[in-house]
Design a protein around this motif. Structure first.
Motif, PDB file in Angstrom:
ATOM      1  N   ASP A  93    -111.129 -28.064 -50.054  1.00 55.18           N
ATOM      2  CA  ASP A  93    -112.393 -27.778 -49.369  1.00 55.18           C
ATOM      3  C   ASP A  93    -112.479 -26.299 -48.997  1.00 55.18           C
ATOM      4  OD1 ASP A  93    -113.494 -30.408 -49.348  1.00 55.18           O
ATOM      5  OD2 ASP A  93    -112.000 -30.942 -47.853  1.00 55.18           O
ATOM      6  N   LEU A  96    -113.368 -24.509 -52.104  1.00 62.26           N
ATOM      7  CA  LEU A  96    -114.763 -24.720 -52.503  1.00 62.26           C
ATOM      8  C   LEU A  96    -115.696 -23.807 -51.715  1.00 62.26           C
ATOM      9  CD1 LEU A  96    -115.036 -28.597 -52.909  1.00 62.26           C
ATOM     10  CD2 LEU A  96    -115.036 -26.870 -54.709  1.00 62.26           C
ATOM     11  N   GLU A  97    -115.305 -23.440 -50.513  1.00 61.11           N
ATOM     12  CA  GLU A  97    -116.175 -22.564 -49.722  1.00 61.11           C
ATOM     13  C   GLU A  97    -115.939 -21.084 -50.014  1.00 61.11           C
ATOM     14  OE1 GLU A  97    -117.139 -23.036 -45.692  1.00 61.11           O
ATOM     15  OE2 GLU A  97    -117.081 -25.231 -45.740  1.00 61.11           O
ATOM     16  N   THR A  98    -114.876 -20.778 -50.742  1.00 65.45           N
ATOM     17  CA  THR A  98    -114.522 -19.361 -50.879  1.00 65.45           C
ATOM     18  C   THR A  98    -114.347 -18.890 -52.314  1.00 65.45           C
ATOM     19  OG1 THR A  98    -112.199 -19.964 -50.594  1.00 65.45           O
ATOM     20  CG2 THR A  98    -113.368 -19.222 -48.624  1.00 65.45           C
ATOM     21  N   ILE A 156    -116.006 -28.851 -42.132  1.00 63.03           N
ATOM     22  CA  ILE A 156    -116.625 -30.051 -41.539  1.00 63.03           C
ATOM     23  C   ILE A 156    -116.434 -31.231 -42.474  1.00 63.03           C
ATOM     24  CG2 ILE A 156    -118.338 -28.810 -40.194  1.00 63.03           C
ATOM     25  CD1 ILE A 156    -120.384 -29.538 -42.402  1.00 63.03           C
TER      26      ILE A 156
ATOM     27  N   PRO C 160    -122.321 -24.099 -43.678  1.00 63.36           N
ATOM     28  CA  PRO C 160    -121.368 -23.948 -44.778  1.00 63.36           C
ATOM     29  C   PRO C 160    -122.067 -23.965 -46.134  1.00 63.36           C
ATOM     30  CG  PRO C 160    -120.681 -25.691 -43.270  1.00 63.36           C
ATOM     31  CD  PRO C 160    -122.065 -25.295 -42.872  1.00 63.36           C
ATOM     32  N   LYS C 161    -121.577 -23.131 -46.999  1.00 60.17           N
ATOM     33  CA  LYS C 161    -122.104 -23.022 -48.354  1.00 60.17           C
ATOM     34  C   LYS C 161    -120.886 -23.158 -49.249  1.00 60.17           C
ATOM     35  CE  LYS C 161    -123.973 -18.966 -49.291  1.00 60.17           C
ATOM     36  NZ  LYS C 161    -124.894 -17.840 -49.415  1.00 60.17           N
ATOM     37  N   ARG C 162    -120.938 -24.074 -50.200  1.00 63.99           N
ATOM     38  CA  ARG C 162    -119.728 -24.242 -50.987  1.00 63.99           C
ATOM     39  C   ARG C 162    -120.044 -24.504 -52.446  1.00 63.99           C
ATOM     40  NH1 ARG C 162    -117.223 -30.161 -50.104  1.00 63.99           N
ATOM     41  NH2 ARG C 162    -118.999 -31.262 -50.938  1.00 63.99           N
ATOM     42  N   ASP C 247    -127.004 -30.199 -43.329  1.00 65.29           N
ATOM     43  CA  ASP C 247    -126.140 -29.247 -42.637  1.00 65.29           C
ATOM     44  C   ASP C 247    -125.260 -28.426 -43.563  1.00 65.29           C
ATOM     45  OD1 ASP C 247    -124.584 -31.273 -43.473  1.00 65.29           O
ATOM     46  OD2 ASP C 247    -123.883 -31.903 -41.493  1.00 65.29           O
ATOM     47  N   ARG C 248    -125.561 -28.440 -44.852  1.00 65.88           N
ATOM     48  CA  ARG C 248    -124.810 -27.546 -45.737  1.00 65.88           C
ATOM     49  C   ARG C 248    -125.489 -27.464 -47.103  1.00 65.88           C
ATOM     50  NH1 ARG C 248    -119.339 -30.953 -47.137  1.00 65.88           N
ATOM     51  NH2 ARG C 248    -120.327 -32.593 -48.344  1.00 65.88           N
TER      52      ARG C 248
END
Lengths: 156, 85, 945
Positions: A93, A96-98, A156, C160-162, C247-248
């Motif tokens: 996770d 996936l965000e970075t 989250i 959050p952005k993924r 929320d994302r």
């Protein structure tokens, strides 16, 4: 409490070398040389990674061997990386965000070493089992660790 | 976001790459006229079509050649520069 | 009204045991957990949810599909909440947007409805045509336009952005999408299926036969990931689709995309078609099926397809009386009518609604007038056709064609890896089969299984009426409910010459409201086609751009990454009170704060320490490169304008780099450590770029040498000042009698170091480069050794002044994107007689032309006490611009202002007076001065005191 465990292994000894004759030179030193670009091999207490076509990173006790006199077509690379080992259930996770690379799709059996960008910082990344080894320029190190930690804390 | 394939590092998001301009043969500086030289330095062909371009995979600092169809926004081929003009 | 629990309400989304209280327009209401705002209000019998944009007409629900822009609300600091899709939250306090005084019930601006005659189409263009009226109109518009209120105290949200990855992405979880997901997953593909609705099953949840079974199969399938309440906001190159959740946001990369987005049911155009109580049949179905709300008691069903008759069954089951079915078609297939068999409901074929009759207060409908008479009702449900939900297909580059068999646009040629199925593909009946076809093909496209090549039977009856539009002499037959456009508005726009779809859109603003034409574009292009005697296919559609649906700014902003570089000495600067400044990606100390001293005092103190004692500055941000190999010297000869082949081992030389056009792009110092080994520096800001550029040259030239980037691996500091040598001598094994510009390798504080004798700041100085890990230790040792000599760390500001006193230029400050070496007074460094260097040929051409400007030093008058010029202030000569200031500072050593400026080439002689214009327009006298300003013979940096 972060969902990801960060271990800073920057103090591990490491050395680098590059150049058209680097692979042959390492072989003469008796080191196993990964055949394919962007792969790695385990060494006693460390590893050797082939970064791109003709650059090598040696970590652990074997790195001392790279102090040998260089020869034609071999250029020493001073390694002063910030080196991290990341693990934890939410590791993917965090990635996936970075990072735009899909680490779940990577076949770890081929021992890949990826040169990519995480949180905008150029890194060498080696997924090994459930761990991820990362190396980045030490001048990005503090910011990189702070940033990854805060992303990990906000998962989250 | 586009995917580009680095000949060494494989397919990656375009954000990992830097554009290095079209590959244009440099005229011989010793024999080129000022006009020919100025044309090489200042004029760029922006017409859409097939282009041979420099691209660099920045995390690994790998320069390579990409053949792109800028009219259809397609990357046709990427390969390492082998010195041919 | 809420339906009592029964077989009809078995699939409802609400939990009647969890009541939620909320407020709307100051009144208290109760809804249930699972309600949307709109469904809760509808259950309470509230019909007026908002006011229309232009005429402030009362409006209610129309689609209940997240596109009802006349039912958007303000919820505290959150503007423009879509009431038809937003889940109800306990304690919500909501107001309708776009109301003027009196709230949604007593909107004062409804008077605008009577003024429509003076609000013609193209109003903006016409109003702004008269310049003198502009201020008046501007005031009116600012009050009248825009929806919702922005709360500037809203706390910062980090959404959050993924990234996400899958083989097949299916957009839309109706019959076709669910079938596509299953088919693709069965062939082995990893599937992600998304739907903007809170639950899977399609926009008329559970209505379609087999939908519930498909949902169960999809939910249980191990290869399928489900994301409900998620919309695909756009399609980007190489199957990149942003998936927006509450929320994302997930940036999904797929190998194939199945677009199963269905269709938007389309409104019919007739007079007063916007009254609360008039809605799309599918919207009414959603209210009934999902939230057990009965939106009306007695309705007229305006029909033109099979869907209308299927919906009628729902309405009857919910206890709604159908007064009549008005079917636009002359011939209604008996199979469709059979649903109403035995119900004694009159079906008027070939009829239409001429107008809806408003209630006395205009907030509801009391009947309709048709060609055959008047029918009393409190609701009109409309099912006359569909428009494909095709934005993603258009964005992907799909070629669409108008299909007369279904009266809609359908994909004609899909891009590789993009598939369409269901209503968006023109298949309204065999939707599940069409989904299976697309899913199988998509999986096969990704290398999973074999394309089953399923054949799907075409439609046998039109699902969409080609002209659901009725003119009326008194208008109010709305075609665009976002922008309050009536049929005549479009006809007038076309008559005024805006008869191309893109022109008509911009002139009339049709389709430019928040729903982006989801309910208006299709009818608008039908009007255009009819007025111009062409076909919808010939008229075509406007360009569909992202986003499909408004995306919150917080989602787009997400978390950004702006990496910051810190030198190995960063912590030392923090401890010393550094005040930071950004230098590209680097953080550098501007100066070191001392309690009780001003910024200027601190900087001057640092300057004086260097001039008379010792200063130490971190120069680790410089680009630091190494080149080795037999042709290393040849390489440097080619990339720098000076000569390096003859540079002696153990010596350094200033180095300037030009681009191919002869413009100065970088400078630094080249040090020769061995015949085949150089160490060299670049400017801070260009380090990464220069390394990349040199790597490219090496790729092209294939010289026998290799470049290593040591920028981050080496710490570097400059120890300078007349007493610097004295403290360094005890810390190093290097013989410090080394001459100016020499380089030595040795040890400092016991660690391997490279020492370069430099003079950038004009005193005896040495740059010490050590591996990053030892940087802090060396810094500490130097600071400790210099303590008794009053050593001070100095920052970038002090260094800028010190170098200015020496007349040294800073690339990028004293040069710009057009500066040649000659203009920057670097002629001496250019060796045009070399075999080749980058920029040489251009500089040869430039050398034959007159030079227009030249960088010179200048000074203000010794006693000048007025406002000092700043960088970029202009040099003025005879009222004309004759140059500009690039650097200026007060020099403590010279007790006057000194600077560098570009001036005309005929103004360069020493003592030549000229004037500089300040921002306030006044002129300040200056004179050209010789550089260096300080220690012109450079004695101090060469000798040690």
């Amino acid at each position: 409490m972060s969902a990801i465990h960060f271990e800073n292994v920057s103090k591990t000894s490491r050395a680098g070398v590059k150049g058209p004759a680097a692979a042959a030179w390492l072989a003469i030193l008796g080191l196993p040389v990964p055949d394919a670009p962007n792969t790695w091999l385990p060494l006693e207490g460390g590893l050797i990674a082939r970064l791109g076509l003709s650059e090598f990173l040696v970590e652990g006790p074997a790195s001392a061997q790279l102090a040998a006199p260089i020869s034609h077509g071999v250029y020493p690379v001073l390694r002063q990386d910030t080196a991290l080992v990341l693990k934890g259930e939410r590791l993917n996770d965090l990635l996936l965000e970075t990072c735009s690379v899909n680490f779940l799709a990577i076949d770890r059996r081929t021992r890949p070493a990826l040169l990519t960008s995480i949180a905008g910082v150029g890194v060498t990344a080696i997924p090994d089992g459930n761990e991820l080894r990362l190396w980045c320029d030490c001048t990005y190190g503090e910011w990189f660790i702070d940033t990854l930690s805060s992303v990990a804390n906000e998962l989250i | 976001m586009k995917i580009m394939t680095c000949p060494v590092n494989g397919p990656r998001a375009i954000t990992e790459f830097a554009y290095g301009g079209e590959i244009r043969p440099m005229p011989n500086p010793n024999t080129a006229s000022d006009d020919q030289w100025a044309d090489y330095i200042f004029n760029r062909n922006g017409a859409p079509g097939m282009k041979r371009e420099w691209w660099c995979h920045t995390p690994s600092n790998t320069w390579f050649v990409a053949e792109r169809d800028t009219e259809r926004d397609l990357i046709m081929r990427t390969y390492l520069y082998m010195g041919e003009a | 009204m809420r339906l009592p629990p029964s077989a009809t309400t078995a699939g409802e989304w609400i939990n009647r045991d969890q009541p939620l209280r909320f407020r709307f327009e100051g009144r208290d209401y109760a809804g249930c957990s699972g309600d949307t705002i709109a469904s809760a209000l509808a259950a309470n019998g509230v019909k007026v949810l908002g006011r229309s944009f232009k005429y402030h007409r009362p409006r209610g629900l129309m689609s209940v599909a997240n596109h009802d822009v006349n039912a958007v609300m303000q919820w505290g600091g959150t503007p423009n909440v879509r009431a038809d899709a937003m889940p109800l939250v306990a304690g919500m306090d909501l107001t309708a947007v776009n109301t003027f005084g009196g709230g949604v019930d007593q909107d004062n601006a409804r008077i605008l409805g009577w003024l429509s005659r003076i609000l013609p189409v193209g109003f903006y263009y016409k109003a702004f045509h008269t310049k003198s009226l502009f201020p008046l109109w501007e005031k009116v518009f600012r009050m009248a336009t825009g929806l919702g209120k922005v709360d500037f105290s809203t706390p910062r949200l980090r959404t959050p952005k993924r990234y996400g990855f899958c083989d097949v992405l299916v957009v839309g979880a109706g019959l076709s999408g669910l079938s596509a997901a299953l088919a693709a997953a069965e062939q082995g593909a990893a599937v992600v299926i998304v739907d903007e609705n809170a639950r899977l099953g399609g926009s008329t949840h559970g209505v379609s036969a087999g939908a519930s079974e498909l949902v169960a199969l999809v939910a249980a399938h191990p290869k399928i990931r489900i994301s409900a309440d998620t919309y695909a906001a756009g399609y980007y190159t190489d199957h990149w689709v942003p998936l927006v959740e509450r929320d994302r946001m997930t940036k999904m990369r797929a190998q194939a995309v199945v677009v199963a987005t269905g269709g938007y049911e389309q409104p019919a155009v007739f007079r007063n078609n916007d009254l609360p109580g008039i809605m799309l049949a599918s919207g009414a179905q959603r209210l009934i099926r999902r939230w057990s709300v009965r939106p009306a008691q007695r309705i007229v069903l305006l029909a033109a397809n099979a869907d209308a008759y299927l919906a009628a069954e729902d309405f009857l089951a919910a206890g709604i009386e159908i007064a009549a079915v008005i079917d636009l078609r002359e011939d209604v297939p008996e199979t469709q009518k059979s649903a109403l068999a035995g119900r004694h409901i009159p079906v008027h074929a070939g009829d239409c609604i001429l107008e809806a009759i408003p209630s006395a207060n205009g907030k509801g409908v009391v009947g309709v007038r048709t060609q055959s008479g008047t029918i009393a009702c409190d609701g009109v449900f409309v099912s006359v056709g569909w428009a494909p939900t095709a934005p993603l297909l258009y964005q992907a580059g799909t070629k669409m064609r108008y299909d007369d068999a279904v009266h809609q646009f359908v994909p004609e040629q899909l891009p590789a890896g993009v598939f369409a199925c269901g209503r968006v593909n023109g298949i309204h009946t065999a939707r599940a089969l069409d989904g299976a076809r697309a899913g199988s093909a998509a999986a096969a496209h990704c290398g999973f299984g074999v394309d089953q090549a399923i054949t799907v039977p075409p439609e046998t009856a039109h699902p969409t009426h080609p002209w659901p539009i009725v003119a009326h002499p008194q208008g109010k037959n709305f075609l665009d409910f976002d922008e309050d456009l009536q049929l005549a508005d479009l006809e007038n726009a076309i008559q005024e010459g805006f008869d191309n779809i893109e022109l008509m859109k911009r002139y009339s603003t049709v389709g430019m409201g928040p729903s982006q034409g989801k309910h208006s574009n299709m009818n608008a292009l039908r009007v255009l086609a009819r007025c111009t005697a062409s076909t919808p296919g010939e008229v075509g559609t406007t360009t569909a751009r992202p986003f499909f649906h408004p995306v919150p700014m917080s989602h787009l902003a997400g978390r950004g990454f702006s990496p910051e570089r810190r030198t190995p000495l960063h912590a030392r600067h923090v401890a010393a009170g550094a005040v930071w400044m950004s230098a590209g990606v680097w953080q550098r100390p501007e100066y070191y704060a001392i309690a009780g001293q001003s910024r200027a005092q601190c900087i001057e103190g640092e300057v004086l320490a260097v001039r008379y004692g010792i200063g130490l500055i971190d120069v680790g941000t410089l680009g630091k490169l190494e080149i080795r190999g037999p042709q290393a010297a040849e390489f440097l000869e080619r990339v720098y304008i000076s000569k390096y082949a003859g540079l002696k081992v153990g010596m350094t030389r200033y180095a300037v780099m030009c681009d191919e056009s002869g413009v100065v792009i970088d400078d630094g110092v080249v040090a020769r450590l061995a015949a085949d080994h150089f160490y060299f520096t670049t400017t801070t800001s260009s380090a990464a770029l220069i390394y990349r550029e040199l790597s490219r040259w090496n790729t092209i030239w294939k010289l026998d040498c290799g470049i290593v980037n040591l920028t981050g691996a080496m710490a570097a500091m400059n120890l300078a000042g007349p007493q610097a040598k004295a403290i360094l001598v005890s810390l190093t094994d290097v013989d410090l009698s080394l001459p100016y510009l020499a380089v030595r390798e040795g040890k400092v504080c016991g660690v391997p170091a490279r020492l370069m004798r430099v003079g950038f700041v004009g005193e005896w100085g040495v740059e010490i480069h050590v591996p990053a890990e030892h940087g802090a230790a060396v810094w500490d040792a130097l600071m400790a050794a210099g303590k008794s000599h009053g050593i001070r760390p100095f920052g970038v500001e002090a260094q800028r002044l010190l170098r200015l006193e020496k007349g040294h230029i800073i690339i990028g400050q004293d040069t710009d994107g057009l500066t040649t070496p000659g203009e920057a007074a670097l002629d001496w460094a250019v060796k045009l007689d070399k075999h080749f260097f980058v920029g040489q040929r251009s500089l040869q051409a430039i050398a034959r032309k007159p030079r227009h400007q030249q960088l010179v030093g200048f000074m203000l008058a010794a006693g000048y006490a007025g406002e000092a010029p700043k960088e970029c202030h202009l040099v003025i000569e005879g009222g004309e611009i004759a140059g500009r200031v690039t650097s200026i500072a007060w020099s403590p050593a010279l007790s006057r202002h000194i600077g560098l400026a570009y001036v005309r080439s005929d103004m360069t002689s020493v003592d030549r007076p000229f004037e500089i214009r300040l921002s306030n327009g006044s002129l300040v006298a200056a004179r050209v001065a010789k550089t260096p300003f300080y220690d012109p013979e450079n004695l101090r940096q060469k000798e040690s005191s």
